[in-house]
Design an enzyme around this catalytic site. Structure first.
Site, PDB file in Angstrom:
ATOM      1  N   SER A 180      34.511  40.575  48.922  1.00 46.14           N
ATOM      2  CA  SER A 180      34.749  41.456  47.785  1.00 46.14           C
ATOM      3  C   SER A 180      35.323  42.783  48.257  1.00 46.14           C
ATOM      4  O   SER A 180      35.034  43.256  49.363  1.00 46.14           O
ATOM      5  CB  SER A 180      33.410  41.702  47.085  1.00 46.14           C
ATOM      6  OG  SER A 180      33.492  42.803  46.222  1.00 46.14           O
TER       7      SER A 180
ATOM      8  N   TYR B 199      23.803  43.933  47.753  1.00 40.13           N
ATOM      9  CA  TYR B 199      24.817  42.899  47.473  1.00 40.13           C
ATOM     10  C   TYR B 199      26.063  43.136  48.330  1.00 40.13           C
ATOM     11  O   TYR B 199      26.553  42.239  49.022  1.00 40.13           O
ATOM     12  CB  TYR B 199      25.187  42.925  45.975  1.00 40.13           C
ATOM     13  CG  TYR B 199      26.540  42.340  45.687  1.00 40.13           C
ATOM     14  CD1 TYR B 199      26.725  40.957  45.670  1.00 40.13           C
ATOM     15  CD2 TYR B 199      27.660  43.154  45.468  1.00 40.13           C
ATOM     16  CE1 TYR B 199      27.989  40.415  45.424  1.00 40.13           C
ATOM     17  CE2 TYR B 199      28.912  42.624  45.230  1.00 40.13           C
ATOM     18  CZ  TYR B 199      29.073  41.255  45.211  1.00 40.13           C
ATOM     19  OH  TYR B 199      30.319  40.726  44.992  1.00 40.13           O
TER      20      TYR B 199
ATOM     21  N   LYS C  67      27.930  41.025  51.686  1.00 38.83           N
ATOM     22  CA  LYS C  67      29.337  40.641  51.855  1.00 38.83           C
ATOM     23  C   LYS C  67      29.835  41.111  53.231  1.00 38.83           C
ATOM     24  O   LYS C  67      30.518  40.375  53.936  1.00 38.83           O
ATOM     25  CB  LYS C  67      30.200  41.249  50.741  1.00 38.83           C
ATOM     26  CG  LYS C  67      29.936  40.659  49.368  1.00 38.83           C
ATOM     27  CD  LYS C  67      30.351  39.196  49.278  1.00 38.83           C
ATOM     28  CE  LYS C  67      30.008  38.560  47.963  1.00 38.83           C
ATOM     29  NZ  LYS C  67      30.077  37.091  47.975  1.00 38.83           N
TER      30      LYS C  67
HETATM   31  C1  UD1 Z   1      31.475  45.053  40.554  1.00 37.25           C
HETATM   32  C2  UD1 Z   1      31.012  45.096  41.988  1.00 37.25           C
HETATM   33  C3  UD1 Z   1      31.937  44.246  42.808  1.00 37.25           C
HETATM   34  C4  UD1 Z   1      31.967  42.846  42.271  1.00 37.25           C
HETATM   35  C5  UD1 Z   1      32.438  42.890  40.827  1.00 37.25           C
HETATM   36  C6  UD1 Z   1      32.367  41.510  40.234  1.00 37.25           C
HETATM   37  C7  UD1 Z   1      30.319  47.037  43.373  1.00 37.25           C
HETATM   38  C8  UD1 Z   1      30.359  48.511  43.504  1.00 37.25           C
HETATM   39  N1  UD1 Z   1      31.005  46.505  42.365  1.00 37.25           N
HETATM   40  O1  UD1 Z   1      32.724  45.749  40.484  1.00 37.25           O
HETATM   41  O2  UD1 Z   1      31.526  44.219  44.130  1.00 37.25           O
HETATM   42  O3  UD1 Z   1      32.838  42.056  43.024  1.00 37.25           O
HETATM   43  O4  UD1 Z   1      31.578  43.733  40.087  1.00 37.25           O
HETATM   44  O5  UD1 Z   1      33.184  41.419  39.142  1.00 37.25           O
HETATM   45  O6  UD1 Z   1      29.702  46.391  44.141  1.00 37.25           O
HETATM   46  N2  UD1 Z   1      32.267  49.493  32.905  1.00 37.25           N
HETATM   47  C9  UD1 Z   1      32.041  50.152  31.713  1.00 37.25           C
HETATM   48  N3  UD1 Z   1      31.179  49.595  30.826  1.00 37.25           N
HETATM   49  C10 UD1 Z   1      30.509  48.418  31.061  1.00 37.25           C
HETATM   50  C11 UD1 Z   1      30.752  47.751  32.282  1.00 37.25           C
HETATM   51  C12 UD1 Z   1      31.622  48.323  33.175  1.00 37.25           C
HETATM   52  O7  UD1 Z   1      32.608  51.211  31.460  1.00 37.25           O
HETATM   53  O8  UD1 Z   1      29.726  47.983  30.214  1.00 37.25           O
HETATM   54  C13 UD1 Z   1      33.220  50.069  33.866  1.00 37.25           C
HETATM   55  C14 UD1 Z   1      32.599  50.397  35.213  1.00 37.25           C
HETATM   56  O9  UD1 Z   1      32.083  51.695  35.196  1.00 37.25           O
HETATM   57  C15 UD1 Z   1      33.799  50.240  36.138  1.00 37.25           C
HETATM   58  C16 UD1 Z   1      34.660  49.162  35.468  1.00 37.25           C
HETATM   59  O10 UD1 Z   1      34.213  49.103  34.132  1.00 37.25           O
HETATM   60  O11 UD1 Z   1      34.529  51.425  36.177  1.00 37.25           O
HETATM   61  C17 UD1 Z   1      34.509  47.804  36.093  1.00 37.25           C
HETATM   62  O12 UD1 Z   1      33.127  47.488  36.185  1.00 37.25           O
HETATM   63  P1  UD1 Z   1      32.600  46.044  36.608  1.00 37.25           P
HETATM   64  O13 UD1 Z   1      33.276  45.012  35.784  1.00 37.25           O
HETATM   65  O14 UD1 Z   1      31.122  46.079  36.562  1.00 37.25           O
HETATM   66  O15 UD1 Z   1      33.140  45.863  38.085  1.00 37.25           O
HETATM   67  P2  UD1 Z   1      32.977  46.809  39.377  1.00 37.25           P
HETATM   68  O16 UD1 Z   1      31.821  47.699  39.240  1.00 37.25           O
HETATM   69  O17 UD1 Z   1      34.311  47.426  39.642  1.00 37.25           O
END
Ligand code: UD1
Length: 357
Positions: A127, A152, A156
């Site tokens: 990842s 997590y 990785k």
């Molecule tokens: C996370 C993990 C990544 C993993 C991936 C799987 C970390 C830091 N991140 O990535 O390792 O491979 O998930 O898909 O380990 N967001 C919102 N509202 C929500 C959900 C998310 O605003 O309800 C925003 C988050 O703040 C972020 C973006 O959307 O900026 C993407 O979030 P998310 O889909 O959870 O992925 P990551 O955190 O980037």
């Protein structure tokens, strides 16, 4: 005879899409899964999409060495793609032992069996989280890994290191340079570092099936649009980015799956230049959370209920890939547009609704 690929965790979100692409590229597939985070929906979908009812499915837990060893005895395995792992960042912070135990043990067992059965090609599902917070963007494979921000993420990093060391050691032992040691078959390895995989198969027969409240953005968006959730919270609109929301590199799940086929073919066709290689799998295009939400609304003709909320602990401001190495060496490049991907995500959610899920 077609080469056979063992897909551990093959009934899950990424594993099912990869199984489809492997089969469509002419490989035989064995799916192994302990079903801890999925049901048979996606495996059934894989059979439907490929028209193959004969795909071997083994309900095993890779943390059990005997079961993994038996798989390698029962099937001639030419390559393994290892997905079987826990993946919820927040849960890993609360239950580190559970994460280390599961994610490390399952991979160690795969490697142990691979080298004991004459060697194998091993593709590890890594990842972009291994890069942590960095301001040198986009990240290349040479970008230094930062200390992991969660257990997590640490699993990785550790699994990448275990693969690197195993590849190095078995190359030596494979040549019998160290007399007295058990003969072990050579292991060759590739780690694919995914950015943010999203979307579903265009057939809407397979996709992401989060249990409970989704942690990731796109399932939260689709569930909100479907009325399963009241309102999407956008975590933070005061980041130093053009619109104040975080930037990510969202990679279409089918494109991502095709990257696995390219990597497996490189291994099986003897085209690797190093015994252990690492590739970023992303689009190279940063997209903000707000942009993703408005694009989802536009392509699907919907209005999404969303609000801005405080930042989420542990989120990095921005990360996106330099995917040029994958293009150069794997001949792979993301092809689908974000519009197509977000359409497929919604189509999948609608399919779930129709089937009362
Ligand atoms: C996370 C993990 C990544 C993993 C991936 C799987 C970390 C830091 N991140 O990535 O390792 O491979 O998930 O898909 O380990 N967001 C919102 N509202 C929500 C959900 C998310 O605003 O309800 C925003 C988050 O703040 C972020 C973006 O959307 O900026 C993407 O979030 P998310 O889909 O959870 O992925 P990551 O955190 O980037």
């Amino acid at each position: 005879m077609a080469k056979r690929v063992l897909v551990s965790g093959g009934a899950g979100y990424i594993g099912s899409h990869v199984s489809v692409e492997l089969i469509q590229a002419g490989y035989d597939v064995v799916v192994a899964d302990n079903m801890s985070n999925c049901d048979m929906t996606c495996f059934e979908g894989v059979k439907k999409i490929t028209g193959r009812n004969d795909i071997p499915f083994e309900k095993i837990d890779c943390c059990d060495y005997e079961s993994v060893d038996k798989l390698f005895t029962d099937f001639r395995i030419d390559a393994v793609i290892h997905f079987a792992a826990f993946k919820a960042v927040g849960e890993s912070v609360a239950e580190p032992v559970k994460y280390y135990k599961n994610n490390l043990m399952s991979f160690l067992n795969i490697l142990d069996a691979a080298k004991s059965h004459g060697g194998c090609n091993v593709l590890f599902s890594s990842s972009a989280t291994v890069y942590g917070e960095t301001d040198k963007l986009p990240v290349t494979e040479q970008s230094e890994r930062q200390p992991a921000t969660s257990p997590y993420g640490n699993t990785k990093q550790i699994c990448e290191d275990i693969l690197r060391d195993t590849v190095k050691a078995t190359a030596v032992y494979g040549d019998e340079v160290m007399p007295g040691l058990d003969r072990q078959g050579p292991v060759k390895g590739i780690a694919l570092r995914y950015f943010n995989p999203i979307g579903a198969h265009p057939s809407a027969l397979i996709g992401e099936l989060p249990r409970g409240v989704p942690n990731n953005l796109v399932p939260y968006i689709t569930q909100t649009a479907a009325g399963k959730r009241e309102c999407l919270s956008i975590f933070g609109n005061d980041y130093p980015t053009p619109d104040g929301t975080c930037l990510r590199d969202y990679i279409d799940i089918v494109d991502l799956a095709k990257a696995h086929v390219a990597a497996v073919s490189r291994m099986l066709d003897g085209k690797m230049e190093e015994d252990y290689e690492i590739y970023n799998i992303g689009t190279g295009r940063p997209v903000s959370v707000l942009e993703l939400v408005t694009t989802f609304e536009k392509v699907n003709g919907l209005k999404l209920n969303y609000k801005f909320a405080p930042r989420r602990a542990g989120d990095v401001t921005a990360i996106w890939a330099d995917p040029s190495l994958a293009e150069k060496k794997l001949g792979w490049k993301a092809g689908r547009t974000i519009d197509q991907t977000l359409e497929s995500a919604w189509k999948w959610e609608c399919h779930l609704k129709e089937t009362s899920r």
